[in-house]
Design an enzyme around this catalytic site. Structure first.
Site, PDB file in Angstrom:
ATOM      1  N   ARG A 146      21.307  38.717   9.669  1.00 15.55           N
ATOM      2  CA  ARG A 146      20.510  39.671  10.440  1.00 15.55           C
ATOM      3  C   ARG A 146      19.741  38.915  11.514  1.00 15.55           C
ATOM      4  NH1 ARG A 146      19.899  40.473   4.984  1.00 15.55           N
ATOM      5  NH2 ARG A 146      20.695  42.464   4.152  1.00 15.55           N
ATOM      6  N   HIS A 240      23.087  43.744  15.536  1.00 15.91           N
ATOM      7  CA  HIS A 240      23.726  44.224  14.302  1.00 15.91           C
ATOM      8  C   HIS A 240      25.221  44.490  14.507  1.00 15.91           C
ATOM      9  CE1 HIS A 240      22.002  44.830  10.375  1.00 15.91           C
ATOM     10  NE2 HIS A 240      22.858  45.812  10.147  1.00 15.91           N
ATOM     11  N   ARG A 243      26.960  41.509  13.428  1.00 17.91           N
ATOM     12  CA  ARG A 243      26.977  41.445  11.948  1.00 17.91           C
ATOM     13  C   ARG A 243      28.093  42.322  11.392  1.00 17.91           C
ATOM     14  NH1 ARG A 243      23.854  40.524   7.227  1.00 17.91           N
ATOM     15  NH2 ARG A 243      23.527  42.327   5.882  1.00 17.91           N
ATOM     16  N   HIS A 266      24.156  41.850   0.635  1.00 19.14           N
ATOM     17  CA  HIS A 266      24.075  43.233   0.151  1.00 19.14           C
ATOM     18  C   HIS A 266      23.820  43.224  -1.356  1.00 19.14           C
ATOM     19  CE1 HIS A 266      26.701  44.917   3.667  1.00 19.14           C
ATOM     20  NE2 HIS A 266      25.436  44.767   4.006  1.00 19.14           N
ATOM     21  N   TYR A 275      33.476  48.351   5.057  1.00 26.18           N
ATOM     22  CA  TYR A 275      34.342  47.518   5.894  1.00 26.18           C
ATOM     23  C   TYR A 275      35.794  47.566   5.413  1.00 26.18           C
ATOM     24  CZ  TYR A 275      29.793  45.929   7.420  1.00 26.18           C
ATOM     25  OH  TYR A 275      28.500  45.891   7.890  1.00 26.18           O
TER      26      TYR A 275
END
Length: 294
Positions: A146, A240, A243, A266, A275
């Protein structure tokens, strides 16, 4: 209600070890609730009713706040009431009656590998700033961290020899590898540019602004917008986006979800699953276009 909110934020900071951004988000949401209740003539937190809370949610919906914003506000209220009930400030947790609106899950916006390459190639000058910018962009895409984590990195968090960074997220730590391109950009920055950026101070911050101070989120946001424009990328690119692109490209090229989950930090693999779903959708599209009976 102000005193109870302050106690809740202190609890988040000292016990839950939440980030400053998380605390600010809760503070903003609960300040709006407080203001709304005061306008309704309710100043004592113990006198707030389920009807009052539902009225607030209705107020948000009538004023066309997005479903995601309404859900976040409800989550803030629930966390606040859970704390107050646990501490004995209120006798019952009336927030349990609140229901969040259904949110249509959107797939995250990602860049193609060609767009990423174009973006990363933009800082190509020899000035200290461009050498720094190149290192930051390369490391962001190489690790998927991040932006807050990126600008919080210390020099000792980087292991150039082994090719990994140590990333700290509240009270957790995770080790994330990076490749040759990021290593090369980091090495160049550390050897040729960082001392100029910090103006000879003893700062341990890895990336600073041109004044030698820690870079802000807004500063990096402007930086990435600048290079996206230079690269001719018309989509709205944010830190982001890199990311998301990092994760999507890893999964597309065969990385297992557990590894990607660990690198992204996560807590729940269902967050990472998006994803894989994106990859399945892309495969279906390729099949439909290419198969003679698709």
């Amino acid at each position: 209600m102000e005193k109870e909110i302050a106690s809740f934020i202190l609890y988040l900071h000292n016990v839950k070890k939440t980030s400053e951004n998380t605390e600010m988000s809760y503070k903003r949401d609960l300040a709006k609730v407080k203001n709304f209740m005061e306008e309704q003539g309710v100043v004592d937190v113990q006198k707030i009713t389920v009807t009052n809370l539902n009225s607030y949610v209705l107020y948000l919906e009538k004023n066309n706040f997005k479903a995601a914003t309404v859900s976040r506000n409800i989550a803030s209220i629930k966390a606040f009431y859970h704390f107050m009930h646990k501490e004995g400030i209120v006798k019952e947790d009336i927030s349990e009656a609140l229901k969040a609106p259904k949110i249509e899950k959107k797939l995250p916006e990602i860049m193609s590998t060609e767009e990423v390459v174009r973006l990363l190639e933009q800082p190509r000058g020899s000035s200290s700033k461009e050498i720094r910018d190149k290192a930051m962009l390369e490391l962001l895409y190489a690790t998927g961290i991040r932006v807050t984590e990126l600008i919080s990195l210390k020099v000792h968090d980087v292991n150039l020899q082994m090719g990994f960074i140590m990333c700290r997220d509240s009270n957790k730590e995770r080790v994330i590898p990076f490749g040759a391109e990021a290593r090369s950009a980091l090495l160049r920055y550390l050897e040729n540019a960082r001392n100029t950026m910090i103006h000879g101070s003893d700062s341990d911050i890895l990336f600073t602004n041109c004044s030698g101070q820690p870079m802000s989120r807004q500063g990096f946001w402007k930086l990435i917008k600048h290079y996206a424009k230079k690269a001719g990328i018309t989509a709205d690119i944010t830190p982001h986006t890199l990311r998301h692109s990092f994760a999507a490209h890893l999964v597309e090229n065969g990385a297992d979800l557990r590894s990607v989950q660990e690198m992204l930090g996560h807590s729940d693999i269902s967050t990472t699953q998006v994803y894989a779903n994106m990859n399945h959708n892309r495969i279906r599209e390729v099949y439909a276009k290419a198969h003679p009976r698709g």
